[in-house]
Design a protein around this motif. Structure first.
Motif, PDB file in Angstrom:
ATOM      1  N   THR A 200      30.038 -41.232  54.238  1.00 24.83           N
ATOM      2  CA  THR A 200      30.172 -42.156  52.548  1.00 24.83           C
ATOM      3  C   THR A 200      29.649 -42.971  52.241  1.00 24.83           C
ATOM      4  O   THR A 200      29.350 -43.430  51.167  1.00 24.83           O
ATOM      5  N   TYR A 201      29.566 -43.955  53.793  1.00 22.62           N
ATOM      6  CA  TYR A 201      28.871 -44.971  53.376  1.00 22.62           C
ATOM      7  C   TYR A 201      27.240 -45.575  53.809  1.00 22.62           C
ATOM      8  O   TYR A 201      27.254 -46.632  53.353  1.00 22.62           O
ATOM      9  N   TYR A 202      27.050 -44.607  54.660  1.00 26.53           N
ATOM     10  CA  TYR A 202      25.310 -44.215  55.756  1.00 26.53           C
ATOM     11  C   TYR A 202      24.833 -42.776  55.052  1.00 26.53           C
ATOM     12  O   TYR A 202      25.319 -41.807  54.871  1.00 26.53           O
ATOM     13  N   LYS A 203      23.488 -43.209  54.671  1.00 29.37           N
ATOM     14  CA  LYS A 203      22.788 -42.225  54.730  1.00 29.37           C
ATOM     15  C   LYS A 203      22.051 -41.618  56.475  1.00 29.37           C
ATOM     16  O   LYS A 203      23.182 -42.194  57.940  1.00 29.37           O
ATOM     17  N   LYS A 204      22.369 -40.042  56.634  1.00 31.03           N
ATOM     18  CA  LYS A 204      22.569 -39.816  57.437  1.00 31.03           C
ATOM     19  C   LYS A 204      21.358 -40.194  58.713  1.00 31.03           C
ATOM     20  O   LYS A 204      21.274 -39.762  60.179  1.00 31.03           O
ATOM     21  N   GLU A 205      20.027 -40.990  58.912  1.00 27.63           N
ATOM     22  CA  GLU A 205      19.671 -41.607  59.353  1.00 27.63           C
ATOM     23  C   GLU A 205      19.766 -42.559  60.164  1.00 27.63           C
ATOM     24  O   GLU A 205      19.695 -43.163  61.381  1.00 27.63           O
ATOM     25  N   ASP A 206      20.941 -43.422  59.420  1.00 28.07           N
ATOM     26  CA  ASP A 206      21.910 -44.406  59.962  1.00 28.07           C
ATOM     27  C   ASP A 206      22.283 -44.087  61.344  1.00 28.07           C
ATOM     28  O   ASP A 206      22.813 -43.028  62.037  1.00 28.07           O
ATOM     29  N   PRO A 207      22.460 -44.833  62.410  1.00 26.22           N
ATOM     30  CA  PRO A 207      22.656 -44.910  63.800  1.00 26.22           C
ATOM     31  C   PRO A 207      24.438 -44.677  63.308  1.00 26.22           C
ATOM     32  O   PRO A 207      24.970 -43.906  64.373  1.00 26.22           O
ATOM     33  N   GLN A 208      25.057 -44.901  62.637  1.00 26.68           N
ATOM     34  CA  GLN A 208      26.635 -44.661  62.662  1.00 26.68           C
ATOM     35  C   GLN A 208      26.450 -43.237  62.680  1.00 26.68           C
ATOM     36  O   GLN A 208      27.280 -43.109  63.712  1.00 26.68           O
ATOM     37  N   PHE A 209      25.894 -42.192  62.466  1.00 27.79           N
ATOM     38  CA  PHE A 209      26.002 -41.049  62.369  1.00 27.79           C
ATOM     39  C   PHE A 209      25.254 -40.331  63.805  1.00 27.79           C
ATOM     40  O   PHE A 209      26.732 -39.570  64.548  1.00 27.79           O
ATOM     41  N   SER A 210      24.311 -40.778  64.397  1.00 30.20           N
ATOM     42  CA  SER A 210      24.246 -40.197  65.685  1.00 30.20           C
ATOM     43  C   SER A 210      25.364 -40.932  67.039  1.00 30.20           C
ATOM     44  O   SER A 210      25.098 -39.965  68.016  1.00 30.20           O
ATOM     45  N   THR A 211      26.044 -42.101  66.417  1.00 28.11           N
ATOM     46  CA  THR A 211      27.010 -42.680  67.227  1.00 28.11           C
ATOM     47  C   THR A 211      28.394 -41.353  67.212  1.00 28.11           C
ATOM     48  O   THR A 211      28.664 -40.755  68.181  1.00 28.11           O
ATOM     49  N   VAL A 212      28.184 -40.943  66.470  1.00 27.98           N
ATOM     50  CA  VAL A 212      29.243 -40.128  66.022  1.00 27.98           C
ATOM     51  C   VAL A 212      29.156 -38.703  66.510  1.00 27.98           C
ATOM     52  O   VAL A 212      29.895 -38.052  66.951  1.00 27.98           O
ATOM     53  N   LEU A 213      27.871 -38.312  66.580  1.00 30.72           N
ATOM     54  CA  LEU A 213      27.452 -36.812  66.994  1.00 30.72           C
ATOM     55  C   LEU A 213      27.319 -37.287  68.328  1.00 30.72           C
ATOM     56  O   LEU A 213      28.384 -35.946  68.870  1.00 30.72           O
ATOM     57  N   ASN A 214      26.953 -38.286  68.805  1.00 33.22           N
ATOM     58  CA  ASN A 214      27.023 -37.966  70.474  1.00 33.22           C
ATOM     59  C   ASN A 214      28.716 -37.991  70.834  1.00 33.22           C
ATOM     60  O   ASN A 214      28.548 -37.390  71.757  1.00 33.22           O
ATOM     61  N   ASN A 215      29.698 -39.040  70.205  1.00 27.72           N
ATOM     62  CA  ASN A 215      30.644 -38.592  70.647  1.00 27.72           C
ATOM     63  C   ASN A 215      31.728 -37.593  70.520  1.00 27.72           C
ATOM     64  O   ASN A 215      32.485 -36.688  71.192  1.00 27.72           O
ATOM     65  N   LEU A 216      30.709 -36.682  69.582  1.00 26.80           N
ATOM     66  CA  LEU A 216      31.355 -35.735  69.481  1.00 26.80           C
ATOM     67  C   LEU A 216      31.330 -34.501  70.277  1.00 26.80           C
ATOM     68  O   LEU A 216      31.755 -33.721  71.145  1.00 26.80           O
ATOM     69  N   ALA A 217      29.324 -34.532  70.717  1.00 24.18           N
ATOM     70  CA  ALA A 217      29.258 -33.251  71.967  1.00 24.18           C
ATOM     71  C   ALA A 217      29.787 -34.240  72.807  1.00 24.18           C
ATOM     72  O   ALA A 217      29.577 -33.006  74.090  1.00 24.18           O
ATOM     73  N   VAL A 218      30.634 -35.036  73.249  1.00 19.11           N
ATOM     74  CA  VAL A 218      30.324 -35.453  74.639  1.00 19.11           C
ATOM     75  C   VAL A 218      32.212 -34.785  74.741  1.00 19.11           C
ATOM     76  O   VAL A 218      32.677 -34.163  75.979  1.00 19.11           O
ATOM     77  N   MET A 219      33.310 -34.772  73.874  1.00 21.81           N
ATOM     78  CA  MET A 219      34.069 -34.446  73.412  1.00 21.81           C
ATOM     79  C   MET A 219      33.933 -32.450  73.865  1.00 21.81           C
ATOM     80  O   MET A 219      34.754 -32.189  74.908  1.00 21.81           O
ATOM     81  N   TYR A 233      24.511 -32.499  70.844  1.00 20.38           N
ATOM     82  CA  TYR A 233      23.591 -33.696  71.337  1.00 20.38           C
ATOM     83  C   TYR A 233      22.380 -33.549  70.366  1.00 20.38           C
ATOM     84  O   TYR A 233      21.583 -34.169  70.427  1.00 20.38           O
ATOM     85  N   LYS A 234      21.912 -32.176  70.196  1.00 24.52           N
ATOM     86  CA  LYS A 234      20.206 -32.116  69.907  1.00 24.52           C
ATOM     87  C   LYS A 234      20.619 -32.767  68.031  1.00 24.52           C
ATOM     88  O   LYS A 234      19.287 -33.375  68.171  1.00 24.52           O
ATOM     89  N   GLU A 235      21.055 -32.648  67.620  1.00 19.55           N
ATOM     90  CA  GLU A 235      21.530 -33.082  66.205  1.00 19.55           C
ATOM     91  C   GLU A 235      21.404 -35.170  66.843  1.00 19.55           C
ATOM     92  O   GLU A 235      20.805 -36.306  65.682  1.00 19.55           O
ATOM     93  N   ALA A 236      21.982 -35.452  67.050  1.00 19.62           N
ATOM     94  CA  ALA A 236      21.983 -36.966  67.869  1.00 19.62           C
ATOM     95  C   ALA A 236      20.936 -37.632  68.310  1.00 19.62           C
ATOM     96  O   ALA A 236      20.368 -38.688  68.009  1.00 19.62           O
ATOM     97  N   LEU A 237      20.026 -36.562  69.066  1.00 23.56           N
ATOM     98  CA  LEU A 237      19.325 -37.415  69.884  1.00 23.56           C
ATOM     99  C   LEU A 237      18.099 -37.034  68.803  1.00 23.56           C
ATOM    100  O   LEU A 237      17.048 -37.722  68.437  1.00 23.56           O
ATOM    101  N   GLU A 238      17.946 -36.094  68.121  1.00 15.58           N
ATOM    102  CA  GLU A 238      16.406 -36.144  66.932  1.00 15.58           C
ATOM    103  C   GLU A 238      16.949 -37.035  65.773  1.00 15.58           C
ATOM    104  O   GLU A 238      16.034 -37.828  65.790  1.00 15.58           O
ATOM    105  N   LEU A 239      18.205 -37.825  65.521  1.00 15.08           N
ATOM    106  CA  LEU A 239      18.627 -38.797  64.471  1.00 15.08           C
ATOM    107  C   LEU A 239      17.852 -39.848  65.058  1.00 15.08           C
ATOM    108  O   LEU A 239      16.740 -41.296  64.621  1.00 15.08           O
TER     109      LEU A 239
END
Length: 256
Positions: A200-219, A233-239
């Motif tokens: 809602t608030y950020y572009k996909k390139e923003d670190p907020q996205f990779s943080t959430v993606l990384n947490n999802l990967a860990v879970m 993990y791959k999506e977070a890594l690319e971002l």
């Protein structure tokens, strides 16, 4: 003076080297013009401490924070946000260094200052509780971490509503605790909520996205759902590669 503001902008953008150059240039100027006991000079030292923390120079960071605390105590007293922020930063550095007893003492002192300054329902107190909760999580005190994070959530939700961008970090941290407690459905719910806010608030390139993606990967890794974990993990890594470059620690953590 604008040098401190420029350095702060670089620091917020995680351009650490340029931030360090600006703050290093600003420090002697502030000391000369304002005096060595002026609170604004202390703030520059505080920012230099943050730079050194980001670079892993923890002893140097503590040295700057001790100077800042002395200045703020003389200039504005202990019941002031400048002093509380420096004390919290010092607690964080000691926590990173694994000196948990010292860090806990400082976090406890900081908590008392924040409640005196703002009371227990102020958003700034919630930010402190979020940081304190993750310190407790990292030292293995999961139950206390959960209590602090839940308290922070109650304050944040009351102050801003549940879909405010400041809630992303808190939701991710709550999910980390829930993963440790095997509460995977609750963790997944919080992480998808965080992702919804980020979209809602950020572009996909923003670190907020990779943080959430990384947490999802860990879970999903903890759930042995390796295909989904790999996907996130791959999506977070690319971002992170696109945002930070391949030599940044955030990229290295995800790569690991």
């Amino acid at each position: 003076m604008s040098l401190n503001g420029l350095g702060s902008a670089y620091l917020q953008m995680e351009n650490i080297d340029d931030a360090e150059k600006i703050f290093t240039e600003a420090a002697p100027l502030y000391e000369k013009v304002l005096g060595k006991y002026h609170p604004d000079y202390g703030v520059v030292l505080f920012n230099l401490a943050n730079v050194n923390t980001a670079k892993g120079n923890y002893l140097k960071a503590i040295e700057f924070l001790e100077k800042d605390l002395s200045i703020q105590n003389t200039a504005v007293g202990k019941i002031h946000i400048n002093y509380a922020q420096a004390l919290q930063a010092m607690a964080s550095v000691y926590g990173i260094m694994g000196q948990f007893r010292k860090a806990d003492e400082l976090y406890t002192e900081t908590s008392e200052l924040y409640t005196k300054l703002y009371g227990k329902m102020h958003p700034d107190y919630a930010i402190f509780l979020n940081n304190y909760g993750m310190f407790l999580f990292n030292k293995g005190d999961i139950q206390k971490a959960e209590e602090k994070l839940n308290d922070a959530w109650g304050i944040q939700a009351a102050a801003f509503g549940e879909d405010h961008p400041d809630n992303i970090s808190l939701l991710c941290n709550m999910a980390n605790v829930q993963v440790q407690k095997d509460l995977y459905k609750e963790a997944e719910k919080n992480l998808f909520h965080a992702m919804k806010i980020a979209k809602t608030y950020y572009k996909k390139e923003d670190p907020q996205f990779s943080t959430v993606l990384n947490n999802l990967a860990v879970m999903y890794y903890e759930l042995a759902n390796y295909d989904k974990a790999e996907e996130y993990y791959k999506e977070a890594l690319e971002l992170r590669k696109n945002f930070y470059g391949e030599k940044h620690t955030e990229y290295a953590v995800t790569l690991n």
